[in-house]
Design an enzyme around this catalytic site. Structure first.
Site, short mmCIF file in Angstrom:
data_model
loop_
_atom_site.label_atom_id
_atom_site.label_comp_id
_atom_site.label_asym_id
_atom_site.label_seq_id
_atom_site.Cartn_x
_atom_site.Cartn_y
_atom_site.Cartn_z
N GLY A 133 0.84 -1.19 0.00
CA GLY A 133 0.00 0.00 0.00
C GLY A 133 0.88 1.24 0.00
O GLY A 133 1.99 1.20 0.53
N GLN B 215 3.21 9.84 1.04
CA GLN B 215 4.48 9.11 1.10
C GLN B 215 5.38 9.36 -0.11
O GLN B 215 6.54 8.99 -0.10
CB GLN B 215 4.23 7.60 1.23
CG GLN B 215 3.56 7.21 2.53
CD GLN B 215 3.39 5.72 2.62
OE1 GLN B 215 2.43 5.16 2.11
NE2 GLN B 215 4.35 5.04 3.25
N CYS C 157 5.75 -0.10 7.51
CA CYS C 157 5.42 1.03 6.65
C CYS C 157 6.65 1.39 5.82
O CYS C 157 7.76 1.42 6.36
CB CYS C 157 5.00 2.22 7.51
SG CYS C 157 4.60 3.69 6.58
N LEU C 158 6.47 1.65 4.54
CA LEU C 158 7.61 2.01 3.68
C LEU C 158 8.28 3.30 4.15
O LEU C 158 9.46 3.50 3.86
CB LEU C 158 7.14 2.18 2.23
CG LEU C 158 6.69 0.91 1.51
CD1 LEU C 158 6.13 1.25 0.13
CD2 LEU C 158 7.85 -0.09 1.38
N HIS D 146 -4.48 1.53 7.65
CA HIS D 146 -3.10 2.05 7.70
C HIS D 146 -2.92 3.17 6.66
O HIS D 146 -2.42 4.24 6.98
CB HIS D 146 -2.12 0.90 7.45
CG HIS D 146 -0.69 1.32 7.37
ND1 HIS D 146 0.26 0.93 8.30
CD2 HIS D 146 -0.03 2.10 6.47
CE1 HIS D 146 1.43 1.48 7.97
NE2 HIS D 146 1.28 2.19 6.86
N GLU D 147 -3.33 2.89 5.43
CA GLU D 147 -3.14 3.88 4.36
C GLU D 147 -4.02 5.11 4.58
O GLU D 147 -3.60 6.24 4.33
CB GLU D 147 -3.42 3.25 2.99
CG GLU D 147 -2.53 2.07 2.62
CD GLU D 147 -1.05 2.35 2.78
OE1 GLU D 147 -0.61 3.50 2.62
OE2 GLU D 147 -0.30 1.40 3.10
N HIS E 230 -2.53 7.68 6.73
CA HIS E 230 -1.54 8.55 6.09
C HIS E 230 -2.18 9.82 5.55
O HIS E 230 -1.55 10.88 5.52
CB HIS E 230 -0.84 7.81 4.93
CG HIS E 230 0.28 6.91 5.35
ND1 HIS E 230 1.39 7.37 6.05
CD2 HIS E 230 0.48 5.59 5.16
CE1 HIS E 230 2.21 6.35 6.26
NE2 HIS E 230 1.69 5.26 5.74
#
Ligand code: NI
Length: 188
Positions: A45, A50, A99-100, A141-142, A145
């Site tokens: 995701g 991000q 998370c990236l 989660h996304e 953001h």
């Protein structure tokens, strides 16, 4: 085109993202670039903040998790201006999450088991669906953001204390990562 992923400490990750307009220039290309960036970094995701863009846009490609979660085979979602609703009396489940934007770390996070989502797809067609299980977790989660929230905001104070130095190192640019990133230069 592969875009750099903004790491923990970058202010854009803490901003509330703005709605995305259908006239947004080169939107199809932007979405394609986000999918490419996500797949290059083995993510499932990616939210627009991000990649440094404070807009309410998310891409998800969960196919890589199909071994553990067969229901995720072929799951690919482009979410524009999503609205998340918690289903009443929602039960929470705790699982490891990464998370990236926070490379090298994962922590247990409690998330609702079931959520209802309204969103627009890449053609600005409306959708509404109830999601469950791991996909519901990815979506939460996304979605966070887009509101400037990161999963480390949702872990216990003790866990947060334990990873404090690692987070500071990421924010200071002292991290090695095998994908292209944008991070704070060391300023002290
Ligand atoms: Ni993330």
């Amino acid at each position: 085109m592969i875009l750099p992923i903004y790491l923990y400490g970058q202010p854009v990750l803490r901003k509330e993202a703005e709605e995305l307009e259908s006239e947004y220039p080169d939107l199809k290309q932007l979405i394609a670039d986000m999918y490419e960036t996500m797949s290059q970094s083995d993510g499932i995701g990616l939210a627009a903040p991000q990649i440094g863009l404070s807009k309410r846009l998310i891409v998800i490609d969960a196919d890589a998790l199909k071994e553990s979660f067969p229901e995720l085979a072929g799951v690919k979602l482009t979410l524009i201006n999503p609205e998340l609703d918690i289903i009443e009396n929602g039960k929470k489940i705790t699982r490891e999450e990464g998370c990236l934007s926070i490379p090298g770390l994962s922590e247990p996070v409690a998330r609702y088991e079931k959520v209802k989502l309204n969103w627009l797809d890449e053609n600005f067609d409306e959708h509404e669906q109830v999601f469950e299980g791991f996909l519901a977790r990815i979506i939460q989660h996304e979605y966070d953001h887009l509101d400037g929230i990161m999963y480390v905001d949702r872990i216990s104070p003790i866990r947060k204390q334990l990873i404090r130095n690692k987070l500071r190192n990421i924010a200071d640019g002292k991290v090695n990562c095998d994908y292209k990133v944008k991070q704070q230069r060391h300023k002290r």
